[in-house]
Enzyme design. Structure first.
Site, PDB file in Angstrom:
ATOM      1  N   CYS A  68      -2.341   9.013   3.259  1.00 53.80           N
ATOM      2  CA  CYS A  68      -2.464   8.898   1.806  1.00 53.80           C
ATOM      3  C   CYS A  68      -3.857   9.272   1.326  1.00 53.80           C
ATOM      4  O   CYS A  68      -4.048   9.605   0.154  1.00 53.80           O
ATOM      5  CB  CYS A  68      -2.100   7.488   1.336  1.00 53.80           C
ATOM      6  SG  CYS A  68      -3.099   6.182   2.085  1.00 53.80           S
ATOM      7  N   GLU A  75       0.879  -1.179   0.000  1.00 53.46           N
ATOM      8  CA  GLU A  75       0.000   0.000   0.000  1.00 53.46           C
ATOM      9  C   GLU A  75       0.911   1.221   0.000  1.00 53.46           C
ATOM     10  O   GLU A  75       1.657   1.447   0.948  1.00 53.46           O
ATOM     11  CB  GLU A  75      -0.890  -0.009   1.247  1.00 53.46           C
ATOM     12  CG  GLU A  75      -1.803   1.191   1.342  1.00 53.46           C
ATOM     13  CD  GLU A  75      -2.483   1.300   2.695  1.00 53.46           C
ATOM     14  OE1 GLU A  75      -3.439   2.087   2.793  1.00 53.46           O
ATOM     15  OE2 GLU A  75      -2.061   0.622   3.639  1.00 53.46           O
TER      16      GLU A  75
END
Length: 353
Positions: A298, A264
């Protein structure tokens, strides 16, 4: 509720934490590095003794030795350990929130949300494992042939987690691997090892065998030694795209079975707003997305498109809402915004300005 939380947090105020490698449940002391609070850069939160590449390889040794017994443990037993860990996290919520504020600079609402997310990971993966790892599933096949689908652990999983969710993502990676029957070598971000060390202690106390969960705080050299080890059967990584590419190349260069990489990495979160949107809702959503965790996630909004004929009014409202945000010490209840993690993060923001 507020007064009870404040009183519970007061019991841990000023507590100094320590982290060190934990191999088969035994701490490995070494030269200590200070962890300072990002709120002021001076307050000592705790100390960490970091692992070496040799110690990382030893952790893989121990995890590999523990794999046969842990993978043979009934899934109900593995899942029950995760449920107990969730209970322990909830019981330690005030301490965990205080440490998230002190070590990672999280505001208390962000810290509360992170503890809840960590609890959710434990309970979710426990439930999923009970469902997926229960009875074998009979698959369709030709007459005279029987095919069954079964799930099992792969071996040693390396879990490398980030500093912006040092509890939730750290435990999310670990609990998923553990309940599937894998053993784990966990390396937290070097900026936030203290909350990770506390989480590992809670996991061991909840019934995760010490051999099944090894803990190796350290820098990139420790992570490189772990991912390069030929015995590693899988890697879960959250962090930069560049590091993910390095790990991917390392795993691809190995002989033998393909080693899965669950990565990720960073991205750009964009919002597109047209003339039908309510300006008040846009302002609320933009400010919440952009500035929770001081923008250090993010999913933080980085790119906003406004339809031209409504842009001026919406922009005015967004700027006004942002000006109402309160900046302050993350351990207090009042602030909406805490500090960024360190001087490097501050300097990057200053360069943008």
């Amino acid at each position: 509720e507020r007064d009870a939380l404040t009183a519970a947090r007061a019991a841990h105020r000023g507590e100094v934490y320590a982290a060190a490698p934990v191999i088969d449940g035994k701490g490995r002391p070494g030269p200590a590095r200070s962890i300072l609070a990002p709120a002021d850069g001076r307050t000592l939160v705790g100390t960490v003794a970091e692992a070496t590449p040799d110690l990382a390889r030893e952790a893989v040794d121990r995890a590999a030795a523990a794999f046969p017994a842990w993978s043979a443990t009934p899934v109900a037993t593995r899942a029950a350990a995760l449920d107990r860990l969730a209970d322990a996290l909830e019981a330690e919520r005030p301490r965990l929130m205080g440490l998230l504020a002190a070590e990672a600079g999280k505001t208390l609402p962000d810290a509360l949300a992170e503890v809840r997310e960590a609890v959710d990971f434990c309970r979710y993966y426990a439930d999923e494992a009970r469902r997926a790892f229960g009875e074998d599933r009979l698959m369709p096949g030709p007459t005279g042939e029987e095919n069954r689908l079964t799930h099992r652990g792969r071996g040693v999983f390396v879990c490398i987690s980030p500093w912006n969710f040092p509890l939730a993502i750290f435990l999310g990676q670990i609990t998923a691997a553990l309940v599937a029957g894998d053993t784990v070598v966990a390396k937290p971000a070097e900026q936030t090892p203290l909350i990770a060390a506390l989480a590992v202690r809670l996991a061991h106390g909840a019934g995760v065998p010490v051999g099944a969960l090894q803990f190796v705080p350290g820098d990139g050299a420790v992570g490189a030694a772990l991912t390069a080890d030929p015995r590693v059967a899988g890697v879960a990584f959250t962090g930069s795209t560049d590091v993910a590419r390095i790990i991917n190349r390392t795993l691809a260069a190995k002989d033998g079975p393909i080693v899965p990489l669950i990565a990720e990495t960073g991205g750009i979160n964009a919002m597109i707003v047209d003339a039908t949107a309510l300006p008040e809702q846009v302002a609320d959503d933009v400010v919440t997305s952009a500035f929770r965790s001081a923008g250090q996630r993010c999913s933080a909004l980085r790119l906003l498109f406004l339809q031209e004929d409504v842009a001026d009014r919406m922009e005015e409202m967004i700027v006004g809402a942002a000006k109402e945000l309160r900046l302050g010490p993350p351990a207090d209840l009042a602030p909406d915004l805490g500090p960024v993690l360190d001087a490097d993060a501050r300097d990057r923001l200053a360069a943008h300005v």
